[in-house]
Write an enzyme that holds these catalytic residues in place. Structure first.
Site, PDB file in Angstrom:
ATOM      1  CG  HIS A 164       8.611 -22.890  52.808  1.00  0.00           C
ATOM      2  ND1 HIS A 164       8.845 -23.231  53.600  1.00  0.00           N
ATOM      3  CD2 HIS A 164       9.791 -22.408  51.971  1.00  0.00           C
ATOM      4  CE1 HIS A 164      10.047 -22.959  53.934  1.00  0.00           C
ATOM      5  NE2 HIS A 164      10.856 -22.687  52.835  1.00  0.00           N
ATOM      6  CD  GLU A 195      11.251 -24.948  48.663  1.00  0.00           C
ATOM      7  OE1 GLU A 195      12.503 -25.258  49.220  1.00  0.00           O
ATOM      8  OE2 GLU A 195      10.864 -23.903  49.043  1.00  0.00           O
ATOM      9  CG  HIS A 196      11.246 -27.427  53.212  1.00  0.00           C
ATOM     10  ND1 HIS A 196      11.828 -27.463  54.247  1.00  0.00           N
ATOM     11  CD2 HIS A 196      11.280 -26.070  52.788  1.00  0.00           C
ATOM     12  CE1 HIS A 196      12.779 -26.303  54.613  1.00  0.00           C
ATOM     13  NE2 HIS A 196      12.036 -25.479  53.624  1.00  0.00           N
ATOM     14  CD  GLU A 214      13.208 -21.805  55.949  1.00  0.00           C
ATOM     15  OE1 GLU A 214      13.343 -21.167  54.833  1.00  0.00           O
ATOM     16  OE2 GLU A 214      12.661 -23.125  55.885  1.00  0.00           O
TER      17      GLU A 214
END
Length: 412
Positions: A46, A49-50, A126
């Site tokens: 993840h 991805e960022h 997040e």
């Protein structure tokens, strides 16, 4: 309309569905997700991805943001347990830019250390936001219970402590292992000249010797690697105003012969329709919940089936008893011919309407082509639904719904 498909010299597979729309949905689906993280890499897929939006050899982060947004288009991404997706929505006259930008960020990102340090804190925020949403958090925690000790058994976001240990080299290493043309599909849905699209992709996606020599990690793991975690009944005191309850078990892999019967059964029991059995019983008849749903998730080698509801803490026992009653009914007797026909008609209608969401449909057929190498045709799907028998539905209920097989997680 028929799909156009081709495998490029780089190993990249391309799938295109023509339409008359001047808006094109396109992007890369990559067979790399949370389950591909090695021990000690939790949350890295993840984070990668960022970080893919934070600069390439040719573009800085601001230029990436403005590349399509400045044209009125959209650029987005998401990570799940088995894949990472980067996609764009643009007018067809801007497709060349979209293809170039997507290929640039996926295969040529630099992952600078300063940006890693900043973005880690964004992901930590997040995580905190997610922890404040128990109705969402409970699904991840439930899968963690079912797959404890397996790569599927940890949250996609990872933990703040772990994230803060990652460096640019860690992110780059993950991308080099997994962001490979041979592990990717490029999908496009719109009024596009397929031959032109192939030529554009051949220009911007070329496999280096390093990429060509990298073995493709299998998406589907051998089922014997799944841990034998027993069913459990767990209560966690989070101080929530409402009780959040999830009940379920492991279920079927994406290509399991009973998956379609579960798909139908799940929709009948707790799908999005207001006439779903659990909604009628818990909400309409007894007024005990605002939300109740059942969900079936399919992975390459396993799956998850679950029922979720939120209610007043004093009503948990009663709600569980009512859910149990509905499960017992489905185990005890097959659906009548009329009820089965109605359930099939409703499911097919929901699918047809959902396909009108062109963005989601593009993502769905890209995923199907990535993992199964198959084109997604509604007629084929409808034939499979029509072939489901009442005995198959009952067999699924008897296999998945026995009380001793179900794990329950409660947040209070």
């Amino acid at each position: 309309m028929n799909y156009n498909t081709k495998t490029l010299a780089s190993g990249l597979r391309v799938i295109h569905l023509p339409s008359t729309s001047s808006v094109v949905y396109c992007g890369f689906q990559i067979a790399a997700g949370t389950r591909d993280e090695q021990p000690g890499e939790e949350g890295l897929a993840h984070l990668c991805e960022h970080m893919t939006f934070k600069g390439t050899e040719r573009r800085n982060a601001l230029q990436i943001i403005n590349s399509l947004e400045g044209l009125g288009g959209e650029l987005n991404a998401f990570t799940n347990k088995e894949s990472t997706v980067y996609y764009a929505v643009v007018q067809k006259e801007h497709l060349r830019v979209a293809v170039d930008v997507l290929a640039d960020i996926v295969f040529h990102s630099q992952y600078p250390q300063a940006e890693v340090e900043r973005e880690v804190e964004v992901v930590c925020d997040e995580i905190e936001s997610y922890n404040d949403s128990p109705a969402e958090l409970i699904y991840d925690e439930f899968e963690n219970l079912l797959f404890d000790g397996h790569p599927l058994g940890h949250n996609i976001l990872g933990t703040a402590d772990r994230l803060r240990t990652y460096t640019s080299a860690d992110v780059m290493n993950f991308a080099k292992r997994h962001y490979l043309p041979m592990k990717s599909v490029f999908f496009a849905y719109g009024d596009v000249d397929f031959h032109w699209l192939v030529k554009q992709l051949e220009k911007v996606v070329t496999a280096t010797p390093e990429m060509s020599e990298s073995p493709m990690n299998p998406v589907v793991l051998d089922s014997v690697s799944l841990p034998q975690n027993p069913a459990a009944d767990i209560v966690r005191n989070l101080g929530t105003h409402q009780a959040h309850v999830i009940i379920g078990s492991r279920a079927y892999a994406v290509n399991h012969p009973r998956r379609m019967a579960l798909y139908l059964l799940n929709n009948l029991l707790g799908g999005p329709g207001m006439n779903a059995r659990l909604n009628l019983v818990l909400r309409e008849r007894h007024g005990l919940v605002y939300t109740v749903e059942s969900i079936a998730v399919n992975y390459g080698d396993t799956g998850v089936w679950s029922v979720y509801f939120g209610c007043d803490p004093h009503d948990v026992t009663r709600c569980r008893r009512l859910v149990r009653r509905e499960l017992d009914k489905l185990m005890a007797a097959p659906l009548t011919k009329t009820r089965l026909a109605v359930a099939k008609r409703q499911l097919k209608g929901q699918i047809a309407i959902a396909c009108d969401n062109r963005e989601q449909f593009a993502l769905d057929f890209g995923k199907s082509f990535l993992f199964d190498g198959k084109e997604r045709h509604l007629d084929d799907l409808f034939r499979r639904i029509d072939a489901v028998t009442a005995d198959e539905v009952q067999a699924v209920a008897r296999e998945l719904f026995p009380e001793e097989k179900l794990t329950t997680l409660i947040f209070t």
